[in-house]
Design a protein around this motif. Sequence first.
Motif, PDB file in Angstrom:
ATOM      1  N   GLU A  95       0.845  -1.309   0.059  1.00  0.00           N
ATOM      2  CA  GLU A  95      -0.027   0.139   0.019  1.00  0.00           C
ATOM      3  C   GLU A  95       0.829   1.233   0.103  1.00  0.00           C
ATOM      4  OE1 GLU A  95      -2.695  -0.129   3.169  1.00  0.00           O
ATOM      5  OE2 GLU A  95      -3.682  -1.930   2.426  1.00  0.00           O
ATOM      6  N   ALA A  96       1.950   1.137   0.492  1.00  0.00           N
ATOM      7  CA  ALA A  96       2.842   2.290   0.763  1.00  0.00           C
ATOM      8  C   ALA A  96       3.498   2.798  -0.567  1.00  0.00           C
ATOM      9  CB  ALA A  96       4.110   2.205   1.740  1.00  0.00           C
ATOM     10  N   THR A  97       3.536   1.840  -1.611  1.00  0.00           N
ATOM     11  CA  THR A  97       4.174   2.224  -2.833  1.00  0.00           C
ATOM     12  C   THR A  97       3.367   1.978  -4.072  1.00  0.00           C
ATOM     13  OG1 THR A  97       5.170  -0.089  -2.976  1.00  0.00           O
ATOM     14  CG2 THR A  97       6.623   1.550  -1.930  1.00  0.00           C
ATOM     15  N   GLY A  98       2.093   1.270  -3.634  1.00  0.00           N
ATOM     16  CA  GLY A  98       1.328   1.171  -4.723  1.00  0.00           C
ATOM     17  C   GLY A  98       1.872   0.177  -5.721  1.00  0.00           C
ATOM     18  N   SER A  99       2.464  -0.784  -5.353  1.00  0.00           N
ATOM     19  CA  SER A  99       3.251  -1.937  -6.198  1.00  0.00           C
ATOM     20  C   SER A  99       3.169  -3.125  -5.729  1.00  0.00           C
ATOM     21  CB  SER A  99       4.653  -1.299  -6.586  1.00  0.00           C
ATOM     22  OG  SER A  99       5.447  -1.301  -5.519  1.00  0.00           O
ATOM     23  N   GLU A 100       3.379  -4.217  -6.420  1.00  0.00           N
ATOM     24  CA  GLU A 100       3.403  -5.521  -5.878  1.00  0.00           C
ATOM     25  C   GLU A 100       4.908  -6.170  -5.698  1.00  0.00           C
ATOM     26  OE1 GLU A 100       0.624  -8.959  -7.471  1.00  0.00           O
ATOM     27  OE2 GLU A 100       1.926  -8.870  -8.866  1.00  0.00           O
ATOM     28  N   LEU A 101       4.707  -6.944  -4.583  1.00  0.00           N
ATOM     29  CA  LEU A 101       6.136  -7.422  -4.210  1.00  0.00           C
ATOM     30  C   LEU A 101       5.874  -8.967  -4.114  1.00  0.00           C
ATOM     31  CD1 LEU A 101       6.589  -5.649  -0.795  1.00  0.00           C
ATOM     32  CD2 LEU A 101       7.920  -5.233  -3.092  1.00  0.00           C
ATOM     33  N   ARG A 102       7.021  -9.784  -4.550  1.00  0.00           N
ATOM     34  CA  ARG A 102       6.947 -11.130  -4.723  1.00  0.00           C
ATOM     35  C   ARG A 102       7.964 -11.844  -3.876  1.00  0.00           C
ATOM     36  NH1 ARG A 102      10.190 -14.342  -7.723  1.00  0.00           N
ATOM     37  NH2 ARG A 102      10.639 -12.290  -8.909  1.00  0.00           N
ATOM     38  N   PHE A 103       7.784 -12.754  -3.042  1.00  0.00           N
ATOM     39  CA  PHE A 103       8.789 -13.551  -2.185  1.00  0.00           C
ATOM     40  C   PHE A 103       9.380 -14.591  -3.239  1.00  0.00           C
ATOM     41  CE2 PHE A 103       9.814 -16.591   1.349  1.00  0.00           C
ATOM     42  CZ  PHE A 103      10.713 -15.694   1.846  1.00  0.00           C
ATOM     43  N   ASP A 104      10.629 -14.447  -3.270  1.00  0.00           N
ATOM     44  CA  ASP A 104      11.420 -15.627  -4.201  1.00  0.00           C
ATOM     45  C   ASP A 104      11.889 -16.790  -2.988  1.00  0.00           C
ATOM     46  OD1 ASP A 104      13.497 -14.459  -2.880  1.00  0.00           O
ATOM     47  OD2 ASP A 104      14.178 -13.382  -4.649  1.00  0.00           O
ATOM     48  N   GLY A 105      11.586 -16.661  -1.988  1.00  0.00           N
ATOM     49  CA  GLY A 105      11.846 -17.800  -1.016  1.00  0.00           C
ATOM     50  C   GLY A 105      13.197 -17.159   0.028  1.00  0.00           C
ATOM     51  N   ILE A 106      13.587 -16.024  -0.356  1.00  0.00           N
ATOM     52  CA  ILE A 106      14.723 -15.071   0.443  1.00  0.00           C
ATOM     53  C   ILE A 106      14.170 -13.651   0.646  1.00  0.00           C
ATOM     54  CG2 ILE A 106      17.236 -14.454   0.812  1.00  0.00           C
ATOM     55  CD1 ILE A 106      17.822 -16.936  -1.328  1.00  0.00           C
ATOM     56  N   PHE A 107      14.129 -13.059  -0.450  1.00  0.00           N
ATOM     57  CA  PHE A 107      13.580 -11.710  -0.376  1.00  0.00           C
ATOM     58  C   PHE A 107      12.303 -11.440  -0.987  1.00  0.00           C
ATOM     59  CE2 PHE A 107      18.190 -11.967  -1.547  1.00  0.00           C
ATOM     60  CZ  PHE A 107      18.800 -11.319  -0.548  1.00  0.00           C
ATOM     61  N   TRP A 108      11.619 -10.271  -0.255  1.00  0.00           N
ATOM     62  CA  TRP A 108      10.453  -9.801  -0.947  1.00  0.00           C
ATOM     63  C   TRP A 108      10.887  -8.765  -1.956  1.00  0.00           C
ATOM     64  CZ3 TRP A 108       5.481 -11.243  -0.395  1.00  0.00           C
ATOM     65  CH2 TRP A 108       5.192 -11.949   0.581  1.00  0.00           C
ATOM     66  N   ALA A 109      10.721  -8.951  -3.014  1.00  0.00           N
ATOM     67  CA  ALA A 109      11.152  -7.889  -4.064  1.00  0.00           C
ATOM     68  C   ALA A 109      10.214  -7.567  -5.098  1.00  0.00           C
ATOM     69  CB  ALA A 109      12.293  -8.931  -4.927  1.00  0.00           C
ATOM     70  N   PRO A 110      10.202  -6.516  -5.695  1.00  0.00           N
ATOM     71  CA  PRO A 110       9.134  -6.060  -6.742  1.00  0.00           C
ATOM     72  C   PRO A 110       9.191  -7.037  -7.877  1.00  0.00           C
ATOM     73  CG  PRO A 110      10.880  -4.290  -6.233  1.00  0.00           C
ATOM     74  CD  PRO A 110      11.428  -5.732  -5.631  1.00  0.00           C
ATOM     75  N   GLU A 111       8.093  -6.980  -8.723  1.00  0.00           N
ATOM     76  CA  GLU A 111       7.899  -7.642  -9.931  1.00  0.00           C
ATOM     77  C   GLU A 111       8.756  -7.417 -10.676  1.00  0.00           C
ATOM     78  OE1 GLU A 111       5.571 -10.055 -10.701  1.00  0.00           O
ATOM     79  OE2 GLU A 111       5.650 -10.479  -8.710  1.00  0.00           O
ATOM     80  N   GLY A 112       9.425  -8.189 -11.375  1.00  0.00           N
ATOM     81  CA  GLY A 112      10.455  -8.132 -12.403  1.00  0.00           C
ATOM     82  C   GLY A 112      11.925  -8.225 -11.930  1.00  0.00           C
ATOM     83  N   SER A 113      11.892  -8.634 -10.573  1.00  0.00           N
ATOM     84  CA  SER A 113      13.297  -8.849 -10.100  1.00  0.00           C
ATOM     85  C   SER A 113      13.894 -10.338 -10.352  1.00  0.00           C
ATOM     86  CB  SER A 113      13.235  -8.818  -8.622  1.00  0.00           C
ATOM     87  OG  SER A 113      12.403  -9.838  -7.902  1.00  0.00           O
ATOM     88  N   SER A 114      15.317 -10.472 -10.277  1.00  0.00           N
ATOM     89  CA  SER A 114      15.861 -11.871 -10.480  1.00  0.00           C
ATOM     90  C   SER A 114      15.651 -12.689  -9.275  1.00  0.00           C
ATOM     91  CB  SER A 114      17.204 -11.602 -10.952  1.00  0.00           C
ATOM     92  OG  SER A 114      17.896 -10.927  -9.816  1.00  0.00           O
ATOM     93  N   ALA A 115      15.639 -13.977  -9.427  1.00  0.00           N
ATOM     94  CA  ALA A 115      15.600 -14.795  -8.167  1.00  0.00           C
ATOM     95  C   ALA A 115      16.659 -14.826  -7.514  1.00  0.00           C
ATOM     96  CB  ALA A 115      14.887 -16.039  -8.846  1.00  0.00           C
ATOM     97  N   GLY A 116      16.572 -14.651  -6.072  1.00  0.00           N
ATOM     98  CA  GLY A 116      17.492 -14.761  -5.034  1.00  0.00           C
ATOM     99  C   GLY A 116      18.433 -13.693  -4.866  1.00  0.00           C
TER     100      GLY A 116
END
Length: 236
Positions: A95-116
């Motif tokens: 909600e703070a940034t108005g964007s989606e985050l994805r958990f890759d097993g280690i990090f919560w990162a923005p959509e489009g991030s590389s795994a790990g």
Amino acid sequence: MSETYHLSLPLVAAAQAQKHVTVNEALARLDTLAQLRVVSAVVTDPPADPVDGQSYIVPDTATGEWLGRGPEIAVFANGAWAFISPKAGWCAWNEATGSELRFDGIFWAPEGSSAGSDAATVNTVVEVEHTLGTGASSTVVGAIPANTVVLGVTGRVTSALGGTATSWRLGVSGSDDRYGSGLGTGTNSYALGLTGQPLAYYTDTDLVLTADGGAFAGGIVRLAVHCFTLQPPAAV
């Protein structure tokens, strides 16, 4: 206590007393995770007056009751913090940034991030509501953020532009029609300014609205900068 595989919802045991406690806990978790929204992913200190049901992604640098809980999801339920361990592939709306985050097993990162590694190419839309004054041009200071690659700029007249201008141009200093010319002055007139090639801006850059055939005298334009930002790999 047995739990479901995907969302770790507690299950009622046979002949269990106070079944409502387990059921209510499961419903609270389901309410949190089914359409996961978090207030923030960077707040390190638990808020002093949280709202029941609000969720946060806990950063690794968290303190207080959240200490050592990164990257779990902290949800305030029934007057206390509960923590849920995410699984790889979970997504959350920030909600703070108005964007989606994805958990890759280690990090919560923005959509489009590389795994790990948390490196990312982030698609961003920066929106501003600009009220025009009186004059031949009007400047939106720092509308284009530094270190972005801009695909284009769009706009919508939300309150008709007053004055003698018959149309207007949208651009930047030195290229006042980069994102449109001959634009309408009436309510709901719009700009759809694509760049021929994505253009990098290395410093905060002003957008400039220039009047054609006269001058502005009031009005409001909602502008949106469509751009990419780059996020480097996470620190080691």
